[in-house]
Design a protein around this motif. Structure first.
Motif, PDB file in Angstrom:
ATOM      1  N   VAL A  72       4.391   3.450   4.837  1.00  0.00           N
ATOM      2  CA  VAL A  72       3.881   2.123   4.525  1.00  0.00           C
ATOM      3  C   VAL A  72       4.923   1.052   4.804  1.00  0.00           C
ATOM      4  CG1 VAL A  72       3.225   0.608   2.599  1.00  0.00           C
ATOM      5  CG2 VAL A  72       2.199   2.878   2.831  1.00  0.00           C
ATOM      6  N   VAL A  73       4.472  -0.036   5.401  1.00  0.00           N
ATOM      7  CA  VAL A  73       5.254  -1.265   5.474  1.00  0.00           C
ATOM      8  C   VAL A  73       4.450  -2.328   4.745  1.00  0.00           C
ATOM      9  CG1 VAL A  73       6.114  -3.120   6.955  1.00  0.00           C
ATOM     10  CG2 VAL A  73       6.489  -0.735   7.590  1.00  0.00           C
ATOM     11  N   ARG A  74       5.073  -2.888   3.713  1.00  0.00           N
ATOM     12  CA  ARG A  74       4.362  -3.844   2.874  1.00  0.00           C
ATOM     13  C   ARG A  74       4.598  -5.268   3.384  1.00  0.00           C
ATOM     14  NH1 ARG A  74       3.655  -2.900  -3.504  1.00  0.00           N
ATOM     15  NH2 ARG A  74       2.616  -4.836  -4.075  1.00  0.00           N
ATOM     16  N   LEU A  88      -1.968  -1.942  -4.473  1.00  0.00           N
ATOM     17  CA  LEU A  88      -0.622  -2.517  -4.526  1.00  0.00           C
ATOM     18  C   LEU A  88       0.155  -2.001  -5.731  1.00  0.00           C
ATOM     19  CD1 LEU A  88      -1.331  -6.237  -3.533  1.00  0.00           C
ATOM     20  CD2 LEU A  88      -0.305  -4.449  -2.123  1.00  0.00           C
ATOM     21  N   ALA A  89      -0.540  -1.721  -6.815  1.00  0.00           N
ATOM     22  CA  ALA A  89       0.132  -1.238  -8.022  1.00  0.00           C
ATOM     23  C   ALA A  89       0.672   0.170  -7.854  1.00  0.00           C
ATOM     24  CB  ALA A  89      -0.838  -1.290  -9.211  1.00  0.00           C
ATOM     25  N   THR A  90       0.136   0.922  -6.898  1.00  0.00           N
ATOM     26  CA  THR A  90       0.617   2.296  -6.698  1.00  0.00           C
ATOM     27  C   THR A  90       1.960   2.337  -5.982  1.00  0.00           C
ATOM     28  OG1 THR A  90      -0.541   2.528  -4.570  1.00  0.00           O
ATOM     29  CG2 THR A  90      -1.764   3.134  -6.575  1.00  0.00           C
ATOM     30  N   ASP A  91       2.300   1.275  -5.261  1.00  0.00           N
ATOM     31  CA  ASP A  91       3.567   1.172  -4.521  1.00  0.00           C
ATOM     32  C   ASP A  91       3.843   2.450  -3.724  1.00  0.00           C
ATOM     33  OD1 ASP A  91       5.811  -0.094  -3.603  1.00  0.00           O
ATOM     34  OD2 ASP A  91       7.067   0.551  -5.278  1.00  0.00           O
ATOM     35  N   PRO A  92       2.943   2.839  -2.826  1.00  0.00           N
ATOM     36  CA  PRO A  92       3.093   4.119  -2.124  1.00  0.00           C
ATOM     37  C   PRO A  92       4.125   4.068  -1.005  1.00  0.00           C
ATOM     38  CG  PRO A  92       1.190   2.959  -1.297  1.00  0.00           C
ATOM     39  CD  PRO A  92       1.754   2.094  -2.400  1.00  0.00           C
ATOM     40  N   ALA A  93       4.741   5.216  -0.744  1.00  0.00           N
ATOM     41  CA  ALA A  93       5.642   5.329   0.407  1.00  0.00           C
ATOM     42  C   ALA A  93       4.850   5.607   1.679  1.00  0.00           C
ATOM     43  CB  ALA A  93       6.656   6.436   0.174  1.00  0.00           C
ATOM     44  N   GLY A  94       3.704   6.273   1.518  1.00  0.00           N
ATOM     45  CA  GLY A  94       2.843   6.577   2.660  1.00  0.00           C
ATOM     46  C   GLY A  94       1.388   6.457   2.260  1.00  0.00           C
TER      47      GLY A  94
END
Length: 546
Positions: free
Chosen positions: A20-22, A207-213
């Motif tokens: 993920v790129v936020r 967005l609240a999960t803040d995932p890496a992928g």
């Protein structure tokens, strides 16, 4: 790690996965203090900043093509809008606001007016806010908002994406798009489809999960969180789509493939992309910057510029879709507690017959001037009596072919009676969906209800298609539903005879129709109607059309 499964609205098909790129959140609201020591000098900073932003967007537009280029050019025009710049300058001089705060405040006023307008215009509010953030950043000497430079293929995650950001995406580096807000008719959805990037919008809580992928399914809207070691999986490359420019099924059943336009540049792009005509010309775009009603000559010139690329071809012109919920000051209407359900569309025309008659006169003149095969249709029609009244006014103005929009459930339910009064109808599925489900299409929390695959919506379309067949008259679709190639085939199976869409979708829809038979379309429609939910409708239709 344990994954979290979330569901949004799939708006661009395909499966993909990757890191993920936020996308950064917009800049904070600029301060209203301190007051400038020299208001005139502070106000003078605004125009150069806005023009620099417009120039940068135009440079980006030259590097892309098609719908992406058109979006960037439109955003550039917003940045250089004299009305927005002038209002911001006045706020500096008259209210002693810093330039950045003045731009922020002026843009909010414009965006609020567009949101109040509803429908397509409300979707442009996001564009205005994007312009605001870019000009504010220029004034503050800060980095403008937008997508960061990608060093590897990634899934973009954002609260929402500005159309100008989406338009510049590189499909080779962007595996998929996921946004917490937005809806199925947003520019993000339209552009993602045109670029072939899987996309899910209105994915609440992602967005609240803040995932890496993330693992993304743009067909079903399912998004699963994953770790940084997620296996990168690019969307399958779409087979090159070819369309001969004639809308029809594989067995020769004719279905016109048309474009939705609102300005001359839209019409030029649509004609170049092979549109067989225009199924929806939104005339209110010619009024947006007008403080007074344009006279007949000015209207005729504006309409002729849009009609000219389609000389000899069909163009359906929608009369002014305005009212107490629209930013058109010359109508002088009183505020309403619920303007979306108040005096708007045809209701304004019936109250201000002079405005309608002048518009019809201008349309008739533009049709004669350009040679386009012009029809007119009225928005927000609820009854057969209203439809008959409008057709009468059109005939008096010398326009022989007249129809109405079906975007109020009552009109769909009385389609047989309406067809007795008109030459054709066009289904506005975007507004029809939000009225059927009492779900504002601009609110991300209810975006799933506005999914055009909702069986309840499809059943209303089926009622209109049945009435069209009984009357022997055409029924088109000009909502965003027409831009989904698979759903387009379903609509044909429901009795729809023309499909009108954004320019980027023309080839995909035309190619899909050419690959299936009318009988397949009918079977797919029946399968979708029998489904319990949008996901089931999609799956059932695809199984028939595969």
């Amino acid at each position: 790690m344990l994954s979290t499964r979330l569901t949004g609205v799939g708006v661009s098909p395909g499966h993909a996965a990757g890191p993920v790129v936020r996308v950064a959140e917009p800049l904070p609201e600029p301060a209203a203090t301190p007051a400038p020591a020299d208001p005139a000098a502070e106000a003078a900073r605004i125009r150069p900043a806005a023009e620099a932003v417009a120039a940068e967007l135009l440079d980006r537009a030259k590097a892309v093509s098609g719908e992406a280029s058109a979006v960037l050019e439109t955003t550039a025009a917003m940045a250089a809008d004299p009305a927005l710049i002038g209002q911001a300058e006045q706020l500096v001089v008259n209210s002693s606001l810093p330039a950045a705060r003045a731009v922020h405040q002026a843009a909010l006023g414009f965006a609020d007016a567009l949101r109040a307008a509803g429908g397509y215009l409300a979707e442009r509010a996001r564009d205005v806010l994007d312009v605001r953030d870019r000009v504010v950043a220029a004034l503050l000497g800060a980095e403008p908002p937008g997508v960061p430079e990608l060093t590897r293929p990634s899934v973009l995650l954002a609260r929402d994406l500005a159309p100008a950001d989406t338009a510049g995406l590189d499909p080779a580096k962007v595996l998929a798009l996921v946004t917490e807000e937005g809806g199925p008719t947003s520019h993000t959805a339209i552009l993602a489809r045109s670029l072939g990037i899987p996309a899910v919008v209105a994915c609440r809580g992602v967005l609240a999960t803040d995932p890496a992928g993330l693992v993304v399914d743009g067909d079903t809207g399912v998004v699963e969180t994953a770790g940084a070691d997620v296996e990168v999986r690019a969307a399958e490359t779409r087979a090159s789509q070819e369309w001969n420019g004639v809308g029809s099924t594989r067995d020769g059943h004719r279905v016109k493939v048309l474009a939705n336009v609102g300005a001359a540049e839209d019409a030029t792009a649509a004609s170049a992309a092979g549109a067989e005509g225009v199924g929806l010309f939104r005339t209110e775009f010619c009024y947006l910057s007008a403080t007074e009603e344009p006279d007949v000559a000015a209207q005729q010139a504006a309409y002729a510029a849009v009609l000219a690329p389609f000389s000899g071809k069909p163009v359906v012109v929608r009369t002014l879709d305005a009212g107490a919920d629209k930013p058109l000051g010359f109508l002088n209407q009183e505020p309403e507690p619920n303007p979306a359900l108040g005096v708007r569309g045809l209701r304004v025309a019936m109250d201000r017959v002079d405005v309608l008659d002048r518009q019809l006169s201008a349309i008739a003149g533009a049709a004669e001037q350009t040679g386009a095969q012009v029809s007119v249709m009225a928005p927000m029609v609820a009854t057969a009596e209203e439809a008959a009244w409008f057709v009468g006014r059109a005939r008096t103005a010398g326009i022989e072919r007249a129809g109405v929009m079906i975007e109020i459930p009552a009109a769909a339910l009385t389609a047989h009676e309406i067809f007795a009064e008109v030459d054709f109808v066009s289904l506005g599925t975007n507004d029809l969906a939000q009225y059927v489900f009492a779900a504002d299409r601009q609110v991300g929390a209810v975006a799933a209800l506005n999914d055009p695959w909702q069986p309840a919506l499809l059943r209303l379309v089926a009622l209109v298609g049945e009435a069209a067949g009984a009357a022997g008259k055409p029924a088109g679709v000009c909502g965003e539903a027409a831009a989904d190639p698979v759903l387009a085939a379903v609509l044909v199976g429901l009795g729809v005879s023309s499909l009108s869409m954004n320019t980027a979708a023309l080839t995909g829809v035309g190619a899909k129709l050419a690959s299936v038979t009318r009988d397949q379309c009918v079977q797919a429609a029946q399968a979708a109607l029998a489904a319990a939910d949008p996901a089931g409708a999609r799956t059932a239709a695809r199984a028939v059309l595969a």
